[in-house]
Design a protein around this motif. Structure first.
Motif, PDB file in Angstrom:
ATOM      1  N   PRO A 124       0.974  -1.233  -0.194  1.00 48.62           N
ATOM      2  CA  PRO A 124      -0.039  -0.016  -0.006  1.00 48.62           C
ATOM      3  C   PRO A 124       0.682   1.343  -0.012  1.00 48.62           C
ATOM      4  O   PRO A 124       0.652   2.053  -0.858  1.00 48.62           O
ATOM      5  CB  PRO A 124      -0.786  -0.077   1.226  1.00 48.62           C
ATOM      6  CG  PRO A 124      -0.952  -1.497   1.547  1.00 48.62           C
ATOM      7  CD  PRO A 124       0.337  -2.150   0.888  1.00 48.62           C
ATOM      8  N   ARG A 152      -6.556  -5.317  -0.233  1.00 54.23           N
ATOM      9  CA  ARG A 152      -5.630  -3.821  -0.481  1.00 54.23           C
ATOM     10  C   ARG A 152      -5.154  -3.541  -1.654  1.00 54.23           C
ATOM     11  O   ARG A 152      -4.898  -2.393  -1.791  1.00 54.23           O
ATOM     12  CB  ARG A 152      -4.358  -4.327   0.403  1.00 54.23           C
ATOM     13  CG  ARG A 152      -4.519  -4.137   1.978  1.00 54.23           C
ATOM     14  CD  ARG A 152      -3.329  -4.445   2.452  1.00 54.23           C
ATOM     15  NE  ARG A 152      -3.337  -4.205   4.021  1.00 54.23           N
ATOM     16  CZ  ARG A 152      -2.548  -4.638   4.844  1.00 54.23           C
ATOM     17  NH1 ARG A 152      -1.669  -5.332   4.816  1.00 54.23           N
ATOM     18  NH2 ARG A 152      -2.965  -4.162   6.187  1.00 54.23           N
ATOM     19  N   MET A 171      -6.564   0.357  -2.522  1.00 54.39           N
ATOM     20  CA  MET A 171      -5.447   1.327  -2.848  1.00 54.39           C
ATOM     21  C   MET A 171      -5.914   1.713  -4.400  1.00 54.39           C
ATOM     22  O   MET A 171      -5.750   3.198  -4.522  1.00 54.39           O
ATOM     23  CB  MET A 171      -4.147   0.682  -3.061  1.00 54.39           C
ATOM     24  CG  MET A 171      -3.343   0.396  -1.613  1.00 54.39           C
ATOM     25  SD  MET A 171      -3.217   1.836  -0.455  1.00 54.39           S
ATOM     26  CE  MET A 171      -2.764   3.206  -1.492  1.00 54.39           C
ATOM     27  N   ILE A 226      -3.998   0.972   5.126  1.00 54.49           N
ATOM     28  CA  ILE A 226      -4.773   1.827   4.338  1.00 54.49           C
ATOM     29  C   ILE A 226      -4.831   3.219   4.376  1.00 54.49           C
ATOM     30  O   ILE A 226      -4.416   4.113   4.005  1.00 54.49           O
ATOM     31  CB  ILE A 226      -6.007   1.135   3.722  1.00 54.49           C
ATOM     32  CG1 ILE A 226      -5.570  -0.345   2.983  1.00 54.49           C
ATOM     33  CG2 ILE A 226      -6.874   2.115   2.708  1.00 54.49           C
ATOM     34  CD1 ILE A 226      -5.001  -0.481   1.946  1.00 54.49           C
TER      35      ILE A 226
END
Ligand code: S3P
Length: 450
Positions: free
Chosen positions: A330, A358, A362, A404
Motif C-alpha cells: 500500500p 488492499r 489502494m 490503508i
C-alpha cells in the motif's frame, strides 16, 4: 466504526519539509510471538519494547485467558510467566482477537494440539478473512474446527487429545500459516516438518531457537524445510523487540515524497525476510541510507535516513520479492504515484485477503486522488505523476485497515490538495503514535467531522 470505538475521520494537508527523528514502535510480528512463546515457556520471560498496539494487546489478553500470567510494567516492558508447552488451560469465554489475523492464526495453531476447546472471533475485518489455511493443517494434527461458511470466524477449535506430528507444505506464501503449524507441532510428539517454497518472515523460527527448541532449517529444491522436534521444554527468555520496519515504512516514504524532507528512523529491524520495500525504494532511486548496522536480540538492526528526491522512478517489483514486503505494497503504491513512470507489482494476490482487499482499496483511493491505476487478480500497476504531481482532493475508505489509512494520510502530505480517510481509528492496531509522531516531523494531520 473503528474496531474499538467511533470512526475517526482525518485529513492530511500538504506539508512543509519533514524533519527530525522518527522513533517508531516495536515490531508487531515479533511482539505477538514474544507473548505466545513466553506463555509456552517455563519461568519469567521479560520483554522490552513490546508494541502496545491493539493487535498485540488482544494477544496478551488471549494468553491470560489460556492461563499465562502476563503483566504490563509500562513503557513497553512486559513480563510473562508461562504454563509450559501443552499447559494451556481452557478459556472460560470467547477469544476476541480484534483486527489481528496474526494473533488469531498463531493462537489457533498453538492451542490446537492441547485437549481444550476455544472459540475465536474478531472485528468485521477479521470475521471476513479466510481461516481454512489454518484449519486444514491443524486438522492433520487431529484438531477439529467448526466455523461459519467459507471457514470464517467465529470459529470453535477442539484441540487434538493425541496429536500426531505432521509434514506440511505451506500452499500459500504465509508466515502466519507456517508459524501456526510450527506452534501446533510444539505439543505433538516426534518431528513436525514445514516446507515453504518461498521464504517468509522467519521470526518464529529464530525465536523458537532462542527459547531452546530443537529446530533446524534446510534449503532444498522444494524450498525451506523446517524441522521441529516436538514437546521441548521451552525456557524463559529476555527479549528486546526491534522497531517495526513495516511501521518505519510510513515516515520513510513520507520523507521520500515531501519536498525538502530529511528524516532519521533509528533502530529498525532489517531482517532480510522483511526488507523488500527498502530494496525496491533504492532501485527507484530513493535517497535512503543505512547507518550504524548492528545486531540486537538475534535480529539485524539499522538506523535509516530518508531524504526527499525528485528523481524517483517507477520500477517492476520482482514477484519473488513480494513475500518480503507483503505489508508494504500500500505505501509503495503511494510512492509510485509520486514517481516518474509506471510501477508494476505482480504476484500480489495475497493482498486481497489482508485486513482489507488492499489491491482494491489502494486502486479506488488512488483513482479518487487522480492517479491512473491498473489491476487484475494478482497485479497492481500505478502510473506515476512525478514529484508533487498527485492532485489529491479525495476521501479514501480505510476499510478497517490500518495500513490503508496511513498510506492515504502520507499521500496527502505531498498531494496538491488534501487527502482524507474516513476512519483513522484502525491505525491504533499497529502504530498508535502515528498521528503525534508524523505531526512532530511537520505533517499537517487534522481530525475532521465525517
Ligand atoms: C505476519 C505475516 C503476514 C503479514 C502480517 C504479519 C506475521 O501475513 O501480512 O501482517 O506476523 O506472521 P501472512 O502470513 O498472511 O502473509
Amino acid at each position: 466504526m473503528s474496531a474499538h470505538g467511533p470512526a475517526i475521520p482525518m485529513t492530511s494537508h500538504r506539508a512543509k519539509p519533514l524533519q527530525g527523528i522518527a522513533e517508531v514502535p516495536g515490531d508487531k510480528s515479533i511482539s505477538h510471538r514474544a507473548l505466545i512463546l513466553g506463555a509456552l515457556s517455563i519461568g519469567e520471560t521479560r520483554i522490552k519494547g513490546l508494541l502496545d498496539g491493539q493487535d498485540v494487546l488482544d494477544t496478551a489478553r488471549a494468553m491470560r485467558a489460556f492461563g499465562a500470567e502476563v503483566t504490563d510494567h509500562g513503557q513497553g516492558n512486559w513480563s510473562v510467566h508461562g504454563v509450559g508447552v501443552g499447559g494451556f488451560a481452557e478459556p472460560e469465554d470467547v477469544i476476541d482477537c480484534g483486527n489481528s489475523g496474526t494473533g488469531v492464526r498463531l493462537i489457533m495453531g498453538t492451542m490446537s494440539t492441547s485437549p481444550i476447546t476455544a472459540t475465536f472471533t474478531g472485528d468485521a475485518s477479521l470475521r471476513s478473512r479466510p481461516m481454512r489455511r489454518i484449519t486444514d493443517p491443524i486438522g492433520l494434527f487431529g484438531a477439529a474446527s467448526y466455523g461459519r461458511e467459507g471457514g470464517r470466524l467465529p470459529m470453535t477449535v477442539v484441540g487434538a487429545k493425541s496429536p500426531m506430528p505432521v509434514r506440511y507444505v505451506v500452499p500459500v506464501p504465509s508466515a502466519q500459516v507456517k508459524s501456526a503449524v510450527l506452534l501446533a507441532g510444539l505439543n505433538a510428539p516426534g518431528e513436525t516438518v514445514v516446507i515453504e517454497a518461498e521464504a517468509t518472515r522467519d521470526h518464529t523460527e529464530r525465536m523458537l531457537k532462542g527459547f531452546g527448541a530443537d529446530l533446524s532449517v534446510e534449503q532444498t529444491a522444494e524450498g525451506r524445510v523446517i524441522t521441529l522436534k516436538g514437546q521441548p521444554e521451552l525456557r524463559a527468555l529476555d527479549i528486546e523487540v526491534p522497531r517495526d520496519p513495516s511501521s518505519a515504512a510510513f515516515p520513510v516514504c513520507a520523507a521520500l515524497i515531501v519536498e525538502g524532507s530529511d528524516v532519521l528512523v533509528p533502530g529498525i529491524g532489517l531482517n532480510p525476510t522483511r526488507s523488500g520495500l527498502f530494496i525496491t525504494l533504492r532501485e527507484m532511486g530513493a535517497d535512503l541510507s543505512y547507518e550504524n548496522e548492528r545486531e540486537e536480540g538475534g535480529e539485524p538492526v539499522v538506523d535509516m535516513r530518508a531524504r526527499f528526491s525528485s528523481a524517483i522512478k517507477g520500477v517492476e517489483v520482482p514477484p519473488e520479492r513480494a513475500a518480503s514486503m507483503i505489508d508494504e505494497f500500500p505505501i509503495l503504491s503511494v510512492v509510485a504515484a509520486f514517481a516518474e513512470g509506471r510501477t508494476v507489482m505482480r504476484g500480489v494476490k495475497e493482498l486481497r485477503v489482508k485486513e482489507s482487499d488492499r489491491i482494491d482499496a489502494m486502486a479506488r483511493g488512488l483513482e479518487a486522488c487522480g492517479v491512473m491505476v491498473e489491476e487484475d487478480e494478482d497485479t497492481l500497476i500505478v502510473h506515476g505523476m512525478g514529484a508533487g504531481g498527485v492532485p489529491g482532493g479525495a476521501c479514501a475508505e480505510a476499510r478497517l485497515d490500518h495500513r490503508i489509512a496511513m498510506s492515504f494520510l502520507i499521500a496527502g502530505m505531498a498531494s496538491e490538495r488534501p487527502v482524507s480517510v474516513d476512519d483513522a481509528g484502525p491505525i491504533a492496531t499497529s502504530f498508535p503514535i502515528f498521528e503525534g509522531l508524523m505531526v512532530s516531523l511537520g505533517a499537517k494531520l487534522k481530525r475532521t467531522d465525517g
